[in-house]
Structures are given as structure tokens and as C-alpha cells.
Design an enzyme around this catalytic site. Structure first.
Site, PDB file in Angstrom:
ATOM      1  N   HIS A  23     -27.734 -43.565  -5.974  1.00 48.65           N
ATOM      2  CA  HIS A  23     -26.690 -42.609  -5.627  1.00 48.65           C
ATOM      3  C   HIS A  23     -26.130 -43.000  -4.265  1.00 48.65           C
ATOM      4  CE1 HIS A  23     -24.505 -38.936  -6.321  1.00 48.65           C
ATOM      5  NE2 HIS A  23     -24.830 -38.469  -5.130  1.00 48.65           N
ATOM      6  N   LYS A 168     -17.046 -34.806  -9.295  1.00 49.54           N
ATOM      7  CA  LYS A 168     -16.791 -34.926  -7.862  1.00 49.54           C
ATOM      8  C   LYS A 168     -17.053 -36.354  -7.432  1.00 49.54           C
ATOM      9  CE  LYS A 168     -19.217 -33.185  -4.099  1.00 49.54           C
ATOM     10  NZ  LYS A 168     -19.773 -32.042  -3.338  1.00 49.54           N
ATOM     11  N   LYS A 170     -17.378 -39.186  -4.320  1.00 48.39           N
ATOM     12  CA  LYS A 170     -17.616 -39.387  -2.901  1.00 48.39           C
ATOM     13  C   LYS A 170     -16.595 -40.387  -2.360  1.00 48.39           C
ATOM     14  CE  LYS A 170     -21.264 -36.828  -2.190  1.00 48.39           C
ATOM     15  NZ  LYS A 170     -21.265 -35.749  -1.191  1.00 48.39           N
ATOM     16  N   ASP A 199     -15.133 -35.529  -2.207  1.00 51.65           N
ATOM     17  CA  ASP A 199     -15.865 -35.148  -0.997  1.00 51.65           C
ATOM     18  C   ASP A 199     -15.782 -36.308  -0.015  1.00 51.65           C
ATOM     19  OD1 ASP A 199     -17.515 -34.171   0.943  1.00 51.65           O
ATOM     20  OD2 ASP A 199     -19.299 -33.984  -0.327  1.00 51.65           O
ATOM     21  N   GLU A 225     -13.017 -31.786  -0.400  1.00 51.44           N
ATOM     22  CA  GLU A 225     -14.135 -31.262   0.386  1.00 51.44           C
ATOM     23  C   GLU A 225     -14.261 -31.987   1.728  1.00 51.44           C
ATOM     24  OE1 GLU A 225     -17.700 -30.995  -1.922  1.00 51.44           O
ATOM     25  OE2 GLU A 225     -18.999 -30.869  -0.153  1.00 51.44           O
ATOM     26  N   ASP A 250     -17.904 -27.794   3.887  1.00 54.83           N
ATOM     27  CA  ASP A 250     -19.326 -28.068   3.657  1.00 54.83           C
ATOM     28  C   ASP A 250     -20.026 -28.325   4.998  1.00 54.83           C
ATOM     29  OD1 ASP A 250     -21.812 -28.699   2.703  1.00 54.83           O
ATOM     30  OD2 ASP A 250     -21.245 -30.545   1.697  1.00 54.83           O
ATOM     31  N   LYS A 274     -25.163 -23.983   0.338  1.00 47.27           N
ATOM     32  CA  LYS A 274     -26.411 -24.632  -0.101  1.00 47.27           C
ATOM     33  C   LYS A 274     -27.571 -23.823   0.464  1.00 47.27           C
ATOM     34  CE  LYS A 274     -24.218 -29.185   0.312  1.00 47.27           C
ATOM     35  NZ  LYS A 274     -24.114 -30.414   1.102  1.00 47.27           N
ATOM     36  N   GLU A 328     -22.652 -27.623  -8.244  1.00 48.98           N
ATOM     37  CA  GLU A 328     -22.953 -29.049  -8.424  1.00 48.98           C
ATOM     38  C   GLU A 328     -24.475 -29.210  -8.457  1.00 48.98           C
ATOM     39  OE1 GLU A 328     -21.467 -31.263  -5.057  1.00 48.98           O
ATOM     40  OE2 GLU A 328     -22.564 -30.020  -3.640  1.00 48.98           O
TER      41      GLU A 328
END
Ligand SMILES: [Mg+2]
Length: 374
Positions: A23, A168, A170, A199, A225, A250, A274, A328
Site C-alpha cells: 500500500h 479513493k 492517493k 487524498d 481530501e 483530515d 478516525k 473507508e
């Protein structure tokens, strides 16, 4: 009864849970997700568990599982010993007197207290939060920073399998112009069949954001984001006002005070909440309530939690009326190992709340042993 709830042991376990695929973030990549499990045990035999976890390392907010383990063992555990698991407000206050910041470490402990307390009462954690606003939540899938064709193939596979309805991506790993071209190619390919969100993880400055983000909105990206640094609330407000699609906060949003400031300046149209970065379930509920009062929906965001932290985030996301912008909570799907006796249930693009007391989950002791860091 009262003695049964007294905490007589606090244990921490570090694990490295392998992932199905690496990831990638802008400047970090991971093949396994390190997590810290905090176990709170009572004299009456109750055990509550909470998870300390960050997305792959200390780049996001300064904490890592290693710092969390030290803070919990050395500074927080002594405060917990002898206290009742339902003494949560006073415990959180006393911990704050001794440990500033370190919200991820505090969250692991706060969730473990709720889990033990709820198990003692024989109720789910959401009962302690005021009951349910929903019983499942949509789950967006996170696509990495790979080239557009790779990302599109992965997205179409997920769509065909009925696993997710939005994605989403990155950004921030490449030059902005290249990155924008990559995202526009993905957004144009998925237009009309799936939602595409990005994001930027606070990688851009104000001018870069104002220059490039309108192109993304034009290409059909439905949400943007955290383009700029978390401290730059004025720039975030300016960018939010300039764009025809919602901006989500965020990195800028960790505490209820942040939520009030962002709402006041209209610096975001969506809150990424979160349970980890916000310091636990209670603070998350407060932030979602502030958002709801200000007309700002919340999103059940993730630090890539294993099933333990995901179950905690799900209890929050299902309890908080303001979490109307999906989630998410895909962490367990990214992991190659299911850590629970009974897996969390993902179906029809949503994550479904498990039955049962506490977090509603049971850790598999064999898996706990297998992935424990020596
Ligand atoms: Mg984010």
C-alpha cells in the site's frame, strides 16, 4: 460488582500483519501493517482490547506503534491500574494531565476501556455511545499511487465483484501535473459507474492546489481530501470556496476544537473522523456532533486498522448520526490474514455491524501468536 470492574492488568502486543499488496502513500509504502493491541484486564475476568495503528509509520502524525507501546506501558498503564473500566471520563482527564498529544496511543486505551465495560454489561459498544443510527456503512476502496491503467483495472475488478461503489486515490507522490493527468484518466474511465475521490495527504501548497484541483473537479472527481498542510486552515477555506466539489479535512482535524475552527471558517464540507487520530470513541462522537450541528457530514475514515480497530471505528460510525458520508473502513480487506474467529462482514459495498457484546469480535489466538513481533 464494583471490584469486578477494577483494572488489574494492562498488556500490549506488537504485531505485523501482512498485506495482500503493498500500500503506497506519497512518501511511504508498506508490505505489512504494524499494529499495537492494548489489552485491559479486570479483577472480575473481563478483557477489553483496543488497537493503536497509524498508516504505515510516523509520517502522518508523528506517532508509531513503537511510540504508542512505550507511552501506554510507561505512562498510561500506571494511571489505569486499580481504576474501574467505566470511569472513562475521569481516566481520560487524568491521562491528559500526564501525556499531551499522542492521540493514537490514547485511542487504543480508550477503546479497550469501552470494550471491557460493554462486555461486562453484556451490550455492544454502540449502546454506550447512545445506540444505532445505522447498522452498516458504505466502504470506499483505496487505490494506490500506481499508473492509471493498473489502478483502473483494480477498480473495475472491485466494481464487477460488487465490493465497492467508490474509490479513493492517493496523490502527492509525483509532480502535480503528472499526478493530475493520471487521476483525470482514472476519473474519466470510471465516470458514471463509480465515485472517484482523491487524498493529497497535505502534500501541496496553496498555489499548487488552486492551480490543479479545478482540473480534477472538471474530470469528475467528486471529493478532494486535505490538499494543504493541516495547520493551514485559511488556505483550506480558500480552496474549499474555490472548488465546485467538497473538500474533506483530515490532517487538519484531530480534536473537537479543530472541528469548531474548520466549521467556523467553512474550511471543509466533510469531516474525516478516525477513532484513532481523534483519541477514541468519545472525541469522535463529539467531532461528528459538531459537524452535524454545523451542517457538515462526517466520513468514517481509517488509519488502516486491522479488524480490531475497524470494529471500533464501525461501532462509532454506526452510532454517530452525523456520519452520513460513508466510510473507508477497508483495512481488513487489505490484509492477507483475517485476525478474527469470525471475520467482519463486507457485502454489497458495505461493512455490516457484527452482533455481540463489546466490539462484537473475537481475536483468533493462533493468529495473535503468528504475527506477534518478537
Ligand atoms: Mg487522509
Amino acid at each position: 460488582m464494583s471490584d469486578d470492574l477494577r483494572i488489574d492488568r494492562v498488556e500490549t502486543v506488537l504485531l505485523d500483519i501482512p498485506l495482500r499488496r503493498p500500500h503506497r502513500f506519497a512518501r511511504a509504502s508498506m508490505d505489512a501493517q504494524p499494529v499495537l493491541y492494548v489489552f485491559v484486564r479486570t479483577a472480575g475476568g473481563l478483557t477489553g482490547v483496543g488497537e493503536g495503528v497509524v498508516p504505515g509509520g510516523p509520517w502522518w502524525g508523528g506517532e508509531s506503534v513503537e511510540t504508542m507501546q512505550l507511552v501506554v506501558e510507561r505512562f498510561i498503564a500506571p494511571i489505569l491500574l486499580g481504576r474501574r473500566v467505566d470511569d472513562i471520563h475521569a481516566i481520560v482527564r487524568d491521562v491528559t494531565d500526564v501525556v499531551a498529544a499522542n492521540l493514537y496511543a490514547k485511542a487504543a486505551v480508550e477503546v479497550a476501556l469501552h470494550d471491557a465495560w460493554a462486555r461486562g454489561l453484556g451490550v455492544p459498544v454502540h449502546t454506550l455511545l447512545g445506540g444505532l443510527a445505522r447498522t452498516s456503512i458504505p466502504v470506499t476502496w483505496a487505490l494506490g499511487t500506481e499508473p492509471a491503467p493498473v489502478v483502473i483495472e483494480e477498480a473495475l475488478g472491485k466494481l464487477d465483484a460488487g465490493l465497492h461503489r467508490s474509490f479513493k486515490l492517493k496523490m502527492g507522490a509525483q509532480e502535480p501535473a503528472d499526478d493530475v493527468a493520471r487521476i483525470c484518466a482514472v476519473a474519466e474511465k470510471l465516470a458514471g459507474v463509480a465515485g472517484v475521490r482523491v487524498d493529497i495527504n497535505a502534500r501541496w501548497d496553496r498555489l499548487t492546489a488552486l492551480t490543479h484541483l479545478p482540473k480534477l473537479a472538471q474530470a469528475g472527481v467528486e471529493m478532494i481530501e486535505q490538499p494543504v498542510h493541516g495547520s493551514e486552515i485559511d488556505a483550506l477555506a480558500e480552496i474549499n470556496a474555490a472548488l465546485p466539489v467538497p473538500v474533506m479535512a483530515d490532517e487538519a482535524l484531530r480534536t473537537p476544537s479543530d472541528a469548531i475552527r474548520i466549521a467556523d471558517r467553512r474550511a471543509a464540507d466533510i469531516f474525516a473522523v478516525k477513532t484513532t487520530k481523534c483519541g477514541g470513541l468519545r472525541a469522535s462522537m463529539e467531532i461528528a456532533a459538531i459537524g452535524a450541528a454545523a451542517g457538515i457530514p462526517s466520513h468514517g475514515a481509517t488509519s488502516i486498522e486491522s479488524p480490531v480497530g475497524t470494529a471500533a471505528s464501525l461501532q462509532f460510525a454506526c452510532a454517530a448520526p452525523g456520519v452520513t458520508w460513508g466510510s473507508e473502513l477497508f483495512g481488513p480487506l487489505l490484509m492477507a490474514e483475517e485476525m478474527l474467529v469470525e471475520p467482519l462482514r463486507y457485502a454489497d459495498g458495505e461493512l455490516h455491524l457484527p452482533d455481540g457484546p463489546g466490539l462484537g469480535i473475537e481475536l483468533d489466538p493462533d493468529k495473535l501468536r503468528a504475527f506477534r513481533r518478537d
